[in-house]
Write an enzyme that holds these catalytic residues in place. Structure first.
Site, PDB file in Angstrom:
ATOM      1  CD  GLU A  17      -1.527  -2.329   1.907  1.00  0.00           C
ATOM      2  OE1 GLU A  17      -0.319  -2.634   1.872  1.00  0.00           O
ATOM      3  OE2 GLU A  17      -2.373  -3.047   2.460  1.00  0.00           O
ATOM      4  CG  LEU A  18       4.723   3.485   2.193  1.00  0.00           C
ATOM      5  CD1 LEU A  18       3.854   4.623   2.718  1.00  0.00           C
ATOM      6  CD2 LEU A  18       5.843   3.183   3.177  1.00  0.00           C
ATOM      7  CB  ILE A 440      26.858  -6.311 -20.142  1.00  0.00           C
ATOM      8  CG1 ILE A 440      27.933  -5.225 -20.221  1.00  0.00           C
ATOM      9  CG2 ILE A 440      26.973  -7.020 -18.809  1.00  0.00           C
ATOM     10  CD1 ILE A 440      29.360  -5.731 -20.299  1.00  0.00           C
ATOM     11  CB  SER A 442      19.810  -7.466 -20.989  1.00  0.00           C
ATOM     12  OG  SER A 442      20.412  -6.412 -20.290  1.00  0.00           O
ATOM     13  CD  GLU A 674      28.929   0.935 -12.356  1.00  0.00           C
ATOM     14  OE1 GLU A 674      28.093   0.054 -12.136  1.00  0.00           O
ATOM     15  OE2 GLU A 674      29.048   1.964 -11.685  1.00  0.00           O
ATOM     16  CG  HIS A 703      23.829   2.767 -14.350  1.00  0.00           C
ATOM     17  ND1 HIS A 703      25.138   2.470 -14.654  1.00  0.00           N
ATOM     18  CD2 HIS A 703      23.319   1.670 -13.766  1.00  0.00           C
ATOM     19  CE1 HIS A 703      25.407   1.238 -14.248  1.00  0.00           C
ATOM     20  NE2 HIS A 703      24.320   0.732 -13.710  1.00  0.00           N
TER      21      HIS A 703
HETATM   22  N1  GLN Z   1      23.836 -10.123 -18.264  1.00  0.00           N
HETATM   23  C1  GLN Z   1      23.058  -9.223 -17.464  1.00  0.00           C
HETATM   24  C2  GLN Z   1      22.435  -8.152 -18.335  1.00  0.00           C
HETATM   25  O1  GLN Z   1      23.047  -7.800 -19.314  1.00  0.00           O
HETATM   26  C3  GLN Z   1      23.918  -8.580 -16.418  1.00  0.00           C
HETATM   27  C4  GLN Z   1      23.132  -7.641 -15.559  1.00  0.00           C
HETATM   28  C5  GLN Z   1      23.903  -7.126 -14.368  1.00  0.00           C
HETATM   29  O2  GLN Z   1      25.101  -7.210 -14.315  1.00  0.00           O
HETATM   30  N2  GLN Z   1      23.218  -6.577 -13.404  1.00  0.00           N
HETATM   31  O3  GLN Z   1      21.372  -7.651 -18.028  1.00  0.00           O
HETATM   32 ZN    ZN Z   2      26.177  -5.139 -14.420  1.00  0.00          ZN
END
Ligand code: GLN
Ligand code: ZN
Length: 768
Positions: A17-18, A440, A442, A674, A703
């Site tokens: 709910e919050l 990476i 996705s 990263e 990001h």
């Molecule tokens: N292989 C994942 C992706 O590319 C890695 C995600 C992650 O490191 N958080 O989404």
């Molecule tokens: Zn990652």
């Protein structure tokens, strides 16, 4: 009399709910009045629930619209300059601006930093200290909520984030901060709070000082003692309980029990199962000991028999009137109510307890401790039955898995040849250019993909229709990578909703709740998988997708897996065996997948270990053993392949300095990390430690919606090439692209490929 107590209750609500109320307010879909009303309703409900369960010390101020540390920042009036706060009481919009940033009416201000609360998955807002900050009581929340409960006839035990832990977690921003004055002012506000609470009729206040379970120096210990000497004097009639949790006190035990307070809370869960024995031997005359017997971080039923035994032992040393029964830490870290789970396997559900059920356990242990075991004989027998059931259940225990773990041999943890040799073989086989490009895993998860997954789960489309949708997406991703000239392809992970859940759903020993939500940060909740039994892999999990993707291109397709530590870290785990036993089983299960991918012709396999760093134990002395296990798990997972098969790993952070040696020992052929956001500054670790294998420091910050330019990425690569042999460098984004849109990803990756090409040309002309 023994007391039943609680340290904190989840505020999110049984049906989140919050979350819904806060998000509606943010979107402008509801008024502040409505939000405040929901808050009040949730608090009332939680207090009454605890009262009904028989909890003697019911917490207040454990409620928050975002985060309890942020509440403390507001209470102390430590609002950073950039929010242009005009003083007075911190209003709700300034409060949310600190939490989330604000982009409105020409104002553009960033949020405060957020980071994980000790080793939990809960994130708190990091206090910022600035020059000229003057702590001043700037919120009435504490007193209002105490009053609110009192109006319901409940004198609560108000919970405060402790001043020492607060200051310990704060970060200095800029120079010229008068630490001494700031600290003095903070303690001053706490004194004021205690005085006011005392005047309001409070009997006990709970001050959380989890920093006491960390490695502390003499200075911190002295600071604690001086601080509590002041607080104890501020309101002599008010009893202070200092709460510690998440680990044992170890070498800080003396410090904790020498504080001039009425009671100390210790964690008695399996993180520090024996410290109560030391505690009773050093606790000063008259001080109360709060025993954290019910695990506040997991979802298993308590062993009532054992808990009552511990309580009896403690009583025999210090007397009944000095014992409190409690959860190990705030119940914030557990889901709200098991009664709402109607789809769990009943055989597993009967082993489980969420926050609401844990209240009953606390009350029950109190009754046993107070009146003797005979008073709860039936309940003890029922609890013993549960323990026995778990100990012997065929659902949990697999002889085959246990035998396999016992049969692990040293050669299973070692690649066939050392890296230098593998590198030669792989280069000959893969024929990649210098500065190879990859991503990476996705690719953007579009509305269409999510819908196909949801429809398949709901049964509105069949397997064939689902496969068609996924294959279409894979073809799209392959075609795109071909068009822009990526070197190592990925299939894009459209079939995965989450990198842990996807595997958990296919492994034995896992189950999933429908409503087991736990607050992660602000309005964000997560529903961790539940590992209840021995883990194995009944059948291949990713092979068909990778095979299909490879069949669509002549370029090399990278297989994509999640590693054992990350799966362990983001799940509720078994409490009937060490964590390292569980991760070892997962390692073997993922190893099977690695072997099958290789057999299916996949030449590069990435095993993501996003969570190795956050799994580090709170005490440095425990790191060595943890890292040894983590490295071995990774090796068990990956070392079954031939020299020609290239193993990649990925980690979502770059603060490697203290664990870089272990990362090297994992012996992945290639690691991606990263770094883009910090402009490669964080490659510091690589100056001192020569990372032996190949490495792709992320050059594209996924990001942010920003599209990085080619020059910018070339500059990052050149910076990296100063500390890492350019011959070892890969070119890739810094994490998966699933949260981004195609409109950003398309130009960004195109620029990235161009950056790699420029690096290749530069290297060639330098060599000529
Ligand atoms: N292989 C994942 C992706 O590319 C890695 C995600 C992650 O490191 N958080 O989404
Ligand atoms: Zn990652």
């Amino acid at each position: 009399m023994v007391l039943a107590t609680n340290l904190g209750f989840p505020r999110i609500g049984a049906n989140r709910e919050l979350k819904k109320a806060v998000e509606a307010y943010w979107k402008g879909k509801s008024s502040q009045q409505e939000l405040l009303a929901t808050g009040k309703e949730l608090r009332t409900r939680n207090w009454k629930l605890q009262q009904k369960a028989g909890i003697d010390h019911i917490p207040s101020n454990d409620f928050s619209f975002y985060d309890q540390v942020l509440d403390m920042i507001a209470t102390l009036g430590l609002v950073p300059e950039r929010y242009k706060w005009s003083g007075g009481n911190v209003d709700l919009d300034t409060y949310f601006a600190m939490a989330r940033g604000r982009q409105q009416g020409g104002v553009d201000v960033t949020a405060m930093e957020m980071t994980k609360w000790f080793d939990t998955n809960y994130h708190y807002i990091v206090p910022e200290f600035e020059k000229g900050m003057k702590p001043k009581l700037s919120s009435t929340k504490i007193f209002d909520q105490f009053e609110e409960a009192k109006a319901l006839g409940i004198t609560t035990r108000l919970v405060l984030v402790g001043p020492c832990t607060f200051a310990f977690l704060a970060k200095n921003k800029g120079d010229g901060i008068d630490q001494h004055k700031l600290w003095d002012g903070i303690v001053g506000v706490y004194e004021e709070i205690l005085k006011k609470l005392s005047a309001q009729g409070a009997e006990w206040v709970q001050i959380d000082e989890p920093m006491l379970v960390l490695d502390l120096g003499e200075q911190a210990r002295t600071g604690l003692k001086q601080c509590y000497a002041r607080l104890a004097k501020a309101a002599p009639g008010l009893k202070i309980l200092v709460a510690t949790y998440f680990e044992g006190l170890r070498d800080n035990m003396q410090t904790a029990f020498s504080l001039p307070v009425a009671g100390v809370h210790i964690d008695c869960s399996n993180r520090a199962p024996h410290q109560y024995k030391d505690a009773v031997s050093i606790i000063p005359e008259g001080m109360v000991l709060s025993l954290g017997l019910v695990d506040g971080r997991n979802i298993w039923k308590n062993n009532i028999h054992q808990s009552v035994e511990i309580a009896e032992f403690v009583e025999s040393h210090i007397g009944k009137d000095r014992v409190m029964i409690a959860p190990s830490c705030s119940l914030l870290h557990t889901p709200v109510d098991l009664a709402h789970e109607d789809a769990l396997d009943p055989a597993i559900k009967k082993w489980m307890a969420y926050a609401t059920q844990k209240l009953d356990e606390i009350a029950l242990i109190k009754k046993g401790a107070e009146k003797g075991r005979a008073a709860i004989q039936k309940e003890i027998e029922a609890s013993d039955d549960v323990q026995e059931d778990r100990r012997t259940s065929k659902r949990i225990h697999s002889d085959a898995v246990k035998k396999r773990v016992a049969a692990i041999t040293p050669d299973m943890k070692k690649r066939k040849s050392p890296f230098a040799q593998r590198q030669k073989i792989q280069r000959a086989a893969l024929k990649l250019p210098a500065f190879p490009t990859t991503s990476i895993g996705s690719f953007p998860q579009t509305q269409e993909i999510r819908k196909a997954r949801a429809d398949f789960k709901a049964g509105t489309i069949d397997k064939a229709a689902y496969n068609t949708a996924m294959e279409k997406e894979i073809r799209h991703v392959v075609k795109y990578q071909e068009d822009i000239g990526i070197d190592v392809f990925v299939h894009g992970e459209p079939e995965r909703n989450d990198m842990v859940e996807y595997f958990g759903e296919q492994l034995s020993g896992f189950t999933f709740s429908k409503n087991g939500w736990v607050q992660s940060y602000g309005s964000r909740c997560v529903k961790p998988p539940i590992i209840f039994g021995d883990v194995s892999r009944p059948e291949p999990m990713t092979v068909e997708w990778s095979k299909y993707a490879q069949s669509q291109t002549k370029k090399v397709m990278k297989g994509m897996l999640t590693g054992p530590i990350t799966i362990l870290q983001w799940s509720f785990v078994r409490d009937d065996q060490p964590r390292s036993d569980t991760s070892r089983q997962i390692a073997l299960a993922i190893r099977d997948e690695v072997a099958d991918l290789e057999k299916a012709g996949i030449k590069i396999i990435q095993i993501d270990e996003a969570a190795i760093r956050e799994g580090l134990p709170l005490r440095k002395e425990d790191w060595k053993q943890y890292l040894k296990n983590a490295v071995e798990d990774f090796r068990i997972t990956s070392c079954c392949v031939a020299d020609t098969t290239q193993i990649h790993t990925h980690m979502c952070y770059s603060e490697f300095n203290d664990i870089i040696g272990a990362i090297g020992d994992m012996d992945a052929d290639v690691i991606s990390i990263e770094t883009s956001r910090s402009h490669m500054e964080l490659l510091d670790a690589f100056v001192e430690y020569k990372y032996p294998n190949e490495i792709g420091p992320g050059v594209y910050d996924i990001h942010s919606p920003r599209v990085p330019g080619t020059d910018e990425m070339v500059a990052l690569l050149e910076t990296a090439a100063k500390v890492i042999d350019p011959d070892l460098l890969w070119v890739n984004p810094d994490c998966g692209l699933k949260t981004r849109g195609w409109a950003e990803v398309e130009p960004a990756l195109k620029n990235m490929v161009e950056a790699a090409q420029i690096m290749r040309r530069k290297a060639k002309s330098a060599a000529a």
